[in-house]
Design an enzyme around this catalytic site. Structure first.
Site, short mmCIF file in Angstrom:
data_model
loop_
_atom_site.label_atom_id
_atom_site.label_comp_id
_atom_site.label_asym_id
_atom_site.label_seq_id
_atom_site.Cartn_x
_atom_site.Cartn_y
_atom_site.Cartn_z
CG HIS A 16 -1.87 1.22 1.44
ND1 HIS A 16 -2.08 1.95 2.65
CD2 HIS A 16 -2.94 1.52 0.48
CE1 HIS A 16 -2.85 2.86 2.26
NE2 HIS A 16 -3.57 2.62 1.07
CG HIS A 58 -3.49 9.27 0.38
ND1 HIS A 58 -4.20 10.06 1.28
CD2 HIS A 58 -4.20 8.12 0.10
CE1 HIS A 58 -5.26 9.47 1.67
NE2 HIS A 58 -5.28 8.30 0.90
O1 G3P Z 1 -6.59 1.43 -3.04
C1 G3P Z 1 -6.65 0.86 -1.75
C2 G3P Z 1 -6.44 2.45 -0.95
O2 G3P Z 1 -5.30 2.73 -1.18
C3 G3P Z 1 -7.61 3.09 -0.83
O3 G3P Z 1 -7.59 4.04 0.12
O4 G3P Z 1 -7.24 6.50 1.04
O5 G3P Z 1 -5.42 4.42 1.18
O6 G3P Z 1 -5.92 5.53 -1.07
P1 G3P Z 1 -6.49 5.27 0.23
MG MG Z 2 -4.60 4.44 -2.44
#
Ligand code: G3P
Ligand code: MG
Length: 256
Positions: A16, A58
C-alpha cells in the site's frame, strides 16, 4: 460498456503506497523497499499538478507528506519536484521526491513489479486526470502490469471507455445493496473494499459472484488470513514484509 472485462492477475499481497510502514508513502524509495521485501506489486495514488502532470501523492494537500503547504492542484510540477517528500518520515529519506507517474512506471518495469494505480482526483477534474494518465500509459515504453482503481465512478467509466484493455477495480468504503448491478455497469474487473466493511456473508456474496475481492488496508497477519479464508484474492498492506513472511502464497479459500 460492451467490451469484455479484462481478467486480472494480481498477487495476493500488494504494498500500500509502497512499503509505507518502512519508507515514505508513494515515493520511489517505498516502491524499491516493497520490491526488496518480495512484494510483486504496489498500490499507489495518482493525481494532477496545476500544469496537468501526473504525480503520486495521496492527500489533496502537501502538508502531511512533504515540506510544502497548500493544495496539490495549485502547484506546478517544477515546484512539486523541488519539495522534499521523505524527511517527514525519517532523516534517512531526506531528498526523496514526489514521483511522476512516468518515473514510477519505469522503476516498476525494471524491477519486474506491477502496480495497482489508484486514480485519485481529490479536487481535480476526474476526466482530465484520466486523459493524462491514459496518455502517459499509452506513451510509456516501460509499462509494467497495471490494475487501475478508483473511488470515483466517473474515473472508472472514463478508463473503461478509453482503455478497455486495462483492468479496472471499483473502490468502495462500504458495499451498497445493489453493488453487482453497478459493478457490471462499470465493467470493473475487481472490487476493492475496506476490509472493515466486510462480513463473511458479504465476502461470500462477492466471491460467489466470481468477482475478485481486493481488500485494504490490512497490517495484521491473522486478519489477512481470515480474509483469505473468506475468499479474498488480494490484501493491500503497508507492511508487505510481515505479511509475505507469514503468508508467502495465496492460501486456499475455505468457502470456495
Ligand atoms: O487502494 C486502496 C486504498 O489505497 C484506498 O484508500 O485512502 O489509502 O487511497 P486510500
Ligand atoms: Mg490508495
Amino acid at each position: 460498456n460492451k467490451r469484455p472485462t479484462p481478467v486480472i492477475d494480481i498477487p495476493h499481497i500488494v504494498a500500500h503506497r509502497g512499503a509505507s510502514i518502512e519508507a515514505p508513502e508513494n515515493t520511489i524509495a517505498a516502491f524499491r523497499v516493497a520490491g526488496a521485501r518480495g512484494a510483486k506489486w504496489v498500490e499507489c495514488d495518482v493525481t494532477l499538478s496545476s500544469d496537468d502532470k501526473c504525480v503520486l501523492i495521496h492527500d489533496d494537500t502537501l502538508a502531511r507528506t512533504t515540506n510544502g503547504t497548500g493544495p496539490i492542484h495549485q502547484s506546478d510540477l517544477a515546484s512539486l519536484r523541488n519539495l522534499d517528500a521523505g524527511g517527514w518520515f525519517s532523516d534517512i529519506y531526506i531528498g526523496e521526491r514526489i514521483p511522476t507517474l512516468s518515473d514510477t512506471l519505469e522503476t516498476l518495469y525494471f524491477m519486474e513489479m506491477g502496480a495497482n494505480l489508484e486514480i485519485k482526483p481529490s479536487g481535480c477534474d476526474p476526466v482530465r486526470l484520466c486523459q493524462e494518465v491514459i496518455a502517459e500509459l499509452k506513451a510509456s515504453r516501460t509499462l509494467p502490469s497495471i490494475l487501475i482503481s478508483s473511488f470515483d465512478d466517473v474515473a472508472v467509466a472514463e478508463m473503461r471507455q478509453h482503455m478497455p484493455e486495462l483492468p479496472c477495480g471499483w473502490l468502495l468504503e462500504t458495499l451498497p445493496k445493489d453493488w453487482k448491478a453497478e459493478y457490471d455497469r462499470l465493467g470493473a474487473s475487481a472490487l476493492h473494499i475496506d476490509h472493515k466493511a466486510l462480513t463473511p456473508v458479504s465476502a461470500a456474496e462477492i466471491v460467489d459472484a466470481g468477482v475478485p475481492l481486493v481488500c485494504y488496508t490490512i497490517n495484521d497477519v491473522e486478519r489477512a488470513k481470515e480474509l483469505f479464508s473468506w475468499g479474498a484474492t488480494s490484501v493491500i498492506t503497508d507492511d508487505p514484509a510481515k505479511l509475505l513472511m507469514a503468508i508467502p502464497r495465496r492460501p486456499f479459500a475455505a468457502n470456495r
